[in-house]
Design an enzyme around this catalytic site. Structure first.
Site, PDB file in Angstrom:
ATOM      1  N   ASP A  39       0.815  -1.169  -0.022  1.00 33.92           N
ATOM      2  CA  ASP A  39      -0.062  -0.184  -0.195  1.00 33.92           C
ATOM      3  C   ASP A  39       0.838   1.162  -0.046  1.00 33.92           C
ATOM      4  O   ASP A  39       0.226   2.245   0.104  1.00 33.92           O
ATOM      5  CB  ASP A  39      -1.038   0.032   1.100  1.00 33.92           C
ATOM      6  N   LYS A 193     -28.084  30.251   9.856  1.00 32.71           N
ATOM      7  CA  LYS A 193     -27.994  28.749  10.027  1.00 32.71           C
ATOM      8  C   LYS A 193     -27.100  28.287  11.206  1.00 32.71           C
ATOM      9  O   LYS A 193     -26.131  28.774  11.481  1.00 32.71           O
ATOM     10  CB  LYS A 193     -27.167  28.383   8.692  1.00 32.71           C
ATOM     11  N   ARG A 195     -25.558  25.060  13.139  1.00 33.93           N
ATOM     12  CA  ARG A 195     -25.213  23.597  13.107  1.00 33.93           C
ATOM     13  C   ARG A 195     -24.776  23.151  14.480  1.00 33.93           C
ATOM     14  O   ARG A 195     -23.779  23.820  15.209  1.00 33.93           O
ATOM     15  CB  ARG A 195     -24.231  23.312  12.168  1.00 33.93           C
ATOM     16  N   ASP A 220     -23.129  29.312  -2.281  1.00 29.07           N
ATOM     17  CA  ASP A 220     -22.517  28.762  -1.363  1.00 29.07           C
ATOM     18  C   ASP A 220     -20.996  28.478  -1.756  1.00 29.07           C
ATOM     19  O   ASP A 220     -20.807  28.218  -3.114  1.00 29.07           O
ATOM     20  CB  ASP A 220     -22.992  27.397  -0.822  1.00 29.07           C
TER      21      ASP A 220
HETATM   22  C1  R5P Z   1     -20.502  25.572   5.587  1.00 26.54           C
HETATM   23  O1  R5P Z   1     -19.887  26.386   6.304  1.00 26.54           O
HETATM   24  C2  R5P Z   1     -20.329  25.630   4.079  1.00 26.54           C
HETATM   25  O2  R5P Z   1     -20.169  27.028   3.623  1.00 26.54           O
HETATM   26  C3  R5P Z   1     -21.384  24.724   3.215  1.00 26.54           C
HETATM   27  O3  R5P Z   1     -22.445  25.208   3.554  1.00 26.54           O
HETATM   28  C4  R5P Z   1     -21.211  23.331   3.882  1.00 26.54           C
HETATM   29  O4  R5P Z   1     -19.869  22.796   3.680  1.00 26.54           O
HETATM   30  C5  R5P Z   1     -22.263  22.429   2.870  1.00 26.54           C
HETATM   31  O5  R5P Z   1     -22.100  21.115   3.410  1.00 26.54           O
HETATM   32  P1  R5P Z   1     -23.162  20.089   3.185  1.00 26.54           P
HETATM   33  O6  R5P Z   1     -23.667  20.147   2.053  1.00 26.54           O
HETATM   34  O7  R5P Z   1     -22.776  18.701   3.985  1.00 26.54           O
HETATM   35  O8  R5P Z   1     -24.488  20.645   4.362  1.00 26.54           O
END
Ligand code: R5P
Length: 314
Positions: A39, A193, A195, A220
């Site tokens: 590998d 948003k 998370r 984005d």
């Molecule tokens: C987050 O900070 C980024 O700007 C994108 O929104 C994110 O990477 C998208 O990831 P996913 O499609 O997994 O929600």
């Protein structure tokens, strides 16, 4: 020949590398990559690179860790083959989202990748739309950070942008989306948003700005699992948005992203080819893929000749 421009490609995005070479009118450098039974990876540069100005193209695609090692080993091989200057060209930077210590006892892996690139022998880096521009500061070597904004804007400028709003999907992207909105002469709306941890489906708590009865363009940096974009589209629909266009620079499209996208009530998803996406675009007719090859070719040419790269942003 002294200072000759040479371009080599790792295995992450060979089509983009070939396209960049076509725009530069140079032949893709000859190299071979093989894996031993144990590998271990071996890279051999199959042509003379002594005193050359070498650019190595690698996009971060699965298997991501193998891709990093392949890049590091190729840079090391070029260094020991006496290349004069080595530029790592990273259309999609590895571990780009691991750019902060937002939990206790975690790694800032994007910073680790920067250290590894320098240790391997990289003299400079050319990349595109980092998750946060501060990543450039992880390096002690020069970084040219391209933006795909002009390419995406040119696409949308061809449409009738009456009654459109540009949407930043989170507060972190508001500044970047603001520049996009200015260029398209559109108002901006920002989504709140949130998370929690590694959650794939973040919650949209609020929308700052007016989207009711408006067409929207979401901007984005990447779509990975598609969780964010699904929540964003859902929130915009609940707030009365009409036609929804999505633009994202890096089509990571991993996990169940394609299934999620196929269910989305959107008109178009516009992405670039920083990551190979042809098989996925063939499955989903609403995906438009724009090429970043001309922009990377120009940047490579400017770096080689010592011209400014910043004028490529306009
Ligand atoms: C987050 O900070 C980024 O700007 C994108 O929104 C994110 O990477 C998208 O990831 P996913 O499609 O997994 O929600």
């Amino acid at each position: 020949m002294r200072d000759q421009l040479k371009v080599f490609a790792c295995s992450g995005n060979p089509d983009l590398a070939k396209e960049i070479c076509r725009f530069l009118s140079v032949k893709l450098g000859d190299s071979s990559v093989m894996k031993f039974t144990n590998d271990n990876t071996k890279v051999k540069i199959e042509e003379n690179v002594r005193e050359a100005d070498v650019f190595v193209i690698q996009s971060s695609v699965p298997p991501v860790n193998d891709g990093i090692m392949e890049l590091l080993i190729m840079i090391d091989a070029l260094k020991y083959a006496s290349a004069k200057r080595i530029t790592a060209v990273l259309p999609y930077y590895p571990y780009v989202r691991s750019d902060k210590k937002d939990e206790p006892r975690i790694s800032i892996t994007a910073r680790l990748v920067a250290d590894l690139l320098k240790t391997a022998g990289t003299d400079r880096v050319l990349t595109m739309n980092l998750h946060s521009p501060q990543i450039a500061g992880f390096f002690e070597i020069p970084v040219d950070h391209l933006a795909a904004t002009p390419i995406l804007c040119r696409h949308f400028e061809k449409k009738d942008l009456n009654c459109h709003v540009l949407v930043a999907p989170d507060a972190g992207s508001a500044k970047r989306a603001g520049r996009y909105a200015n260029r398209l002469h559109l108002p901006l709306a920002i989504l709140d948003k949130r998370r929690s941890g590694d959650d794939e489906t973040p919650a949209i708590e609020n929308i700052i700005g007016d989207v009711e009865d408006r067409n929207v363009i979401i901007f984005d940096d990447e779509i990975a699992t598609g969780g964010s974009i699904c929540e964003t589209v859902d929130a915009l629909k609940r707030h009365g948005a009409k036609d929804i266009y999505v633009s994202a620079v890096h089509p990571v499209l991993c996990g169940s992203a394609m299934e999620r996208i196929s269910d989305l009530p959107i008109k178009e998803l516009v992405v670039t080819n920083t990551i190979p996406v042809h098989d996925k675009a063939a499955q989903e007719p609403r995906i438009t893929v724009l090429s970043v090859a001309p922009l990377f070719a120009k940047a490579i040419s400017h770096i080689h000749s010592g011209e400014s790269v910043s004028n490529l942003f306009s």
